[in-house]
Design an enzyme around this catalytic site. Structure first.
Site, PDB file in Angstrom:
ATOM      1  N   SER A 194       1.237  -1.201   0.222  1.00 13.65           N
ATOM      2  CA  SER A 194       0.242   0.349   0.001  1.00 13.65           C
ATOM      3  C   SER A 194       1.175   1.655   0.389  1.00 13.65           C
ATOM      4  O   SER A 194       1.477   1.126   0.675  1.00 13.65           O
ATOM      5  CB  SER A 194      -1.245   0.014   1.159  1.00 13.65           C
ATOM      6  OG  SER A 194      -1.182   1.265   1.635  1.00 13.65           O
TER       7      SER A 194
ATOM      8  N   LYS B 239       0.433  -3.446   4.888  1.00  5.63           N
ATOM      9  CA  LYS B 239       0.474  -3.696   4.669  1.00  5.63           C
ATOM     10  C   LYS B 239       0.787  -5.214   3.404  1.00  5.63           C
ATOM     11  O   LYS B 239       1.962  -4.417   2.880  1.00  5.63           O
ATOM     12  CB  LYS B 239      -0.707  -2.735   3.585  1.00  5.63           C
ATOM     13  CG  LYS B 239      -2.230  -2.329   4.558  1.00  5.63           C
ATOM     14  CD  LYS B 239      -3.126  -1.910   3.772  1.00  5.63           C
ATOM     15  CE  LYS B 239      -3.998  -2.983   3.425  1.00  5.63           C
ATOM     16  NZ  LYS B 239      -5.230  -2.682   2.771  1.00  5.63           N
TER      17      LYS B 239
ATOM     18  N   GLU C 280      -7.744 -10.904  -6.400  1.00 12.28           N
ATOM     19  CA  GLU C 280      -9.218  -9.685  -6.081  1.00 12.28           C
ATOM     20  C   GLU C 280      -9.034  -9.254  -7.397  1.00 12.28           C
ATOM     21  O   GLU C 280     -10.726  -9.729  -7.948  1.00 12.28           O
ATOM     22  CB  GLU C 280      -8.374  -8.439  -5.819  1.00 12.28           C
ATOM     23  CG  GLU C 280      -8.444  -8.101  -3.857  1.00 12.28           C
ATOM     24  CD  GLU C 280      -8.066  -7.662  -3.575  1.00 12.28           C
ATOM     25  OE1 GLU C 280      -8.756  -6.596  -2.748  1.00 12.28           O
ATOM     26  OE2 GLU C 280      -6.606  -7.009  -3.155  1.00 12.28           O
TER      27      GLU C 280
END
Ligand code: ARG
Length: 464
Positions: free
Chosen positions: A282, A288, A295
């Site tokens: 991120s 992160k 996804e």
């Protein structure tokens, strides 16, 4: 006199060229140039057949063959000038052939039409994609089988309603996806076998009066036989629909596994660690590690199934034989194929690289009263209690454990006997998750021995 700007392929009947908007809606060269190699292969087979049947001379056929090879190398090297005025790949290639070899080029289109030509080109293109999908699926299945073999006896929670249900093994869970992708593989092979009939020689719609040999072109292009009805041959797009529906079902499978990987890689689950190679960071939150590939795979089903729906709707209600509507088939299939292959490759990469976290899986396997069914089954087997009654007693024990904030194996024998006095010390042999999974030896069950048997079966299938 024909207007100079009218089409050089069919301008004879036309006094004026098309409006710019007409050209824009009509042209397909922007996308069907992807079928250049197939178009040239089809033309080469057709020209060779025309010479063999005496429809054109050997000299003309040889000139056409040489010329087509030149055109192909121009396209491959990027020097070819595609023209929107020439509408599509078929007319672009033929027009360039005329520039390269002159008059014999005009004989190539004898006994054929763009209708059978486009059906042939597109079939060849889709057939290659079925082959690519087969390869991608086999590689993914192999990666899953390897994961299953490594963790055939790792325990993890099995879920229904995403609530802990019964312990299962990691290997069993991996092999569930092997079955799904195995069905996709069999759909790919079925559809490929069904589509492998040549439309070439169906001509515009009715066949031709020239003494062509459709078996010869069919076999030169690797088709099993010529399609048996010329009307059907030029208007059939079932092969594209089967490709898209097969891709859609496979994309559904990919999305389900992708979703599990998203959940499993979260800090709350920690069932699996995805490799850095298949994760992203991120830009604002340094801690992160995001499962972006999973996804995106989860999302791909949207456009793939969208393409399936779009082409179904294009084909719905079309009268025989060819209609220009069918030109709308290609972009859908091209996009779906690109994304299907990408999703398969990304999933294979993720599966190969991922690490199942054995400890987290085992810790989660034992929580949530996952061996409650084993307790009930024990009462049925040992105490001969009817299953419904055993279910009731077990429910009371679960409630008791829940009230105390502990798990079933943490209850004492006295506690249990307070609920059902027949329960003995032996009950503890079935409450462990290892005992639970080992006991599920029914065919296709989660016991490691069953998983290993399925791994062996699939390895044999993969070895061919
Ligand atoms: N570009 C057309 C297509 O993709 C080729 C066939 C055109 N046939 C015709 N009769 N206009 O469908």
């Amino acid at each position: 006199m024909t207007d100079q700007s009218s089409n050089q392929m069919w301008g004879g009947r036309f006094a004026a060229g098309p409006d710019a908007i007409m050209e824009a809606i009509n042209a397909s060269i922007g996308f069907d140039k992807r079928m250049a190699a197939q178009d040239i292969a089809g033309s080469r087979a057709h020209a060779a057949m025309l010479a063999a049947t005496g429809v054109i001379t050997d000299n003309d056929a040889e000139a056409i063959r040489e010329g087509l090879l030149t055109v192909l190398s121009e396209i491959e090297s990027g020097s070819f000038q595609f023209s929107t005025a020439l509408e599509d790949i078929h007319m672009n290639v033929e027009a360039r052939l005329k520039e390269v070899i002159g008059e014999p080029a005009g004989r190539l289109h004898t006994g054929r039409s763009r209708n059978d030509q486009v059906a042939t080109d597109f079939k060849l293109w889709v057939r290659d994609q079925f082959d690519a999908a087969e390869k991608g699926l086999l590689a993914l299945i192999k990666a899953l089988v390897d994961q299953a073999e490594a963790g055939a006896d790792w325990v993890m929670p099995g879920f229904t309603h995403l609530q802990t249900a019964q312990p299962v093994t990691w290997g069993h869970h991996m092999m569930a996806y092997v079955e799904m992708f195995g069905r996709d593989l069999s759909r790919v092979r079925d559809a490929r076998a069904r589509m492998n009939e040549s439309p070439l020689g169906a001509a515009a719609l009715a066949g031709t009066s020239f003494p062509i040999d459709r078996d010869m072109t069919a076999s030169a292009l690797g088709f099993d036989r010529p399609a048996a009805n010329s009307l059907d041959a030029v208007s059939d797009r079932d092969f594209a629909l089967e490709f898209l529906s097969t891709a859609s079902i496979c994309a559904v499978h990919l999305s389900r596994f992708a979703e599990e990987l998203v959940i499993w890689s979260s800090a709350q689950f920690r069932f699996v660690t995805l490799s850095d190679r298949f994760s992203t960071g991120s830009s604002i939150m340094p801690q992160k590690k995001n499962p972006d590939a999973a996804e995106l795979i989860r999302a791909k089903v949207g456009r793939i199934f969208g393409a399936n729906t779009a082409l179904m709707m294009v084909m719905k209600g079309l009268p025989l034989a060819y209609s220009k509507d069918m030109q709308e088939d290609k972009e859908q299939v091209f996009d779906a194929a690109d994304n299907w292959m990408l999703a398969l490759a990304a999933m294979e990469g993720m599966v190969k690289d991922m690490t199942g976290n054995r400890e987290s899986l085992a810790a989660a396997a034992g929580s949530g009263f996952s061996t409650a069914t084993d307790l009930a089954d024990w009462m049925v087997r040992v105490l001969k209690v009817p299953f419904r009654d055993a279910h009731h007693v077990t429910g009371a024990l679960v409630a008791m454990a829940e009230g105390r904030g502990c798990d079933l194996p943490d209850l004492s024998l006295e506690d249990m006997q307070g609920v059902h006095d027949g329960i003995t010390e032996d009950i503890f042999t079935v409450l462990g998750v290892e005992n639970s999974v080992n006991s599920r030896m029914s065919y296709g069950g989660t016991a490691p021995a069953q998983v290993r048997a399925q791994v062996k079966r699939w390895k044999e299938i993969l070895a061919g």
